[in-house]
Scaffold this active site. Structure first.
Site, PDB file in Angstrom:
ATOM      1  CG  LEU A 116       5.319  -2.652  -3.057  1.00  0.00           C
ATOM      2  CD1 LEU A 116       5.045  -1.391  -3.870  1.00  0.00           C
ATOM      3  CD2 LEU A 116       6.529  -3.393  -3.618  1.00  0.00           C
ATOM      4  CG  ASP A 117       9.801  -3.739   2.530  1.00  0.00           C
ATOM      5  OD1 ASP A 117       9.052  -4.671   2.868  1.00  0.00           O
ATOM      6  OD2 ASP A 117      10.982  -3.887   2.168  1.00  0.00           O
ATOM      7  CD  GLU A 118       7.893   3.296   6.169  1.00  0.00           C
ATOM      8  OE1 GLU A 118       7.849   4.446   5.685  1.00  0.00           O
ATOM      9  OE2 GLU A 118       8.931   2.791   6.623  1.00  0.00           O
TER      10      GLU A 118
END
Ligand code: URA
Length: 239
Positions: free
Chosen positions: A102-104
């Site tokens: 998952l992105d930051e």
């Protein structure tokens, strides 16, 4: 299995560290201190306590983390702390890895495991585990945009269109999008391809798994063997 070996396999440090914890009287089994590192136990189903914290034995670990924003899924994070820093030391020692990324700035359901075969299965393009995202967008979401997301949009790295398995408006600036694949920044790129922009992104479901209401951002829990089976069977290869 010897108690020292049990602790070692569960990530409580070197063999010497584990024998030391046991010898110091810091380990209990069934409520009783066991201070002999050579004491034998059936590891399957064993729950032991280390310094007052209960640990169920898991030959392979699989946990669900409610990922907060501001954490990277990389082991060598560049700008933000790693999601691994949210796990207790024994799980970090065991080398858990996120199942996909998952992105930051994405929040929500993230699985982590030390079972390489499971990571491979769940991230394989053949394994269609539906992942549900709650998406907040900059511009009001239009019917045309929803229709394009359902029929398929072309992303810059692949001529083949990618489509949402399901896609519903959940507010003027919000939609729920289900994907069965996991390309890099897929949700953000799909919304960009239809002329909108993702402002918030939250994964609320993966197969049958959801985030329990009491699991706060940053908290984790074990996935039990039944949930694991369901997850694997739910995503059976689609031919
Ligand atoms: N799609 C994205 O764009 N980002 C995520 O974190 C997950 C899916």
């Amino acid at each position: 299995m010897r108690l020292a070996q049990v602790l070692f396999s569960q990530g409580f440090g070197s063999r010497r560290d584990c024998a030391g914890l046991i010898g110091a009287g810091l380990v209990r089994v069934a409520g009783e201190v066991v201070d002999d590192p050579h004491a034998e136990f059936d590891a399957e189903g064993l729950v032991f306590e280390v310094q007052g914290r209960a640990w169920p034995f898991h030959a392979k670990a699989l946990v669900l983390l409610n990922k907060p924003s501001g954490y990277e899924c990389s082991q060598k994070p560049r700008h933000h702390p790693s999601v691994l820093s949210l796990l207790p030391p024994p799980l970090r020692t065991r080398g858990l890895q996120p199942v996909g990324r998952l992105d930051e700035d994405t929040t929500g359901l993230l699985l982590l495991t030390d079972d390489g075969g499971l990571i491979h299965k769940l991230t394989s393009p053949k394994h269609h585990v539906p992942k549900v995202y709650e998406v907040g967008v900059k511009h009001p979401i239009t019917d045309e945009q929803l229709a394009s997301l359902r029929t398929g949009v072309v992303l810059d790295d692949d001529p083949l269109p990618v489509r949402a398995a399901a896609c519903e408006r959940s507010g003027e600036h919000a939609l729920q999008l289900t994907l069965t694949e996991g390309k890099y920044h897929q949700v953000k790129r799909m919304l960009a391809a239809v002329g909108n922009r993702v402002e918030t992104l939250h994964r609320s479901r993966m197969g049958e798994l959801t985030i329990d209401a009491q699991l706060q951002p940053g908290q984790w829990r074990w996935i039990d063997s039944t949930e694991r089976e369901v997850l694997l069977s739910r995503g059976t290869p689609a031919g």
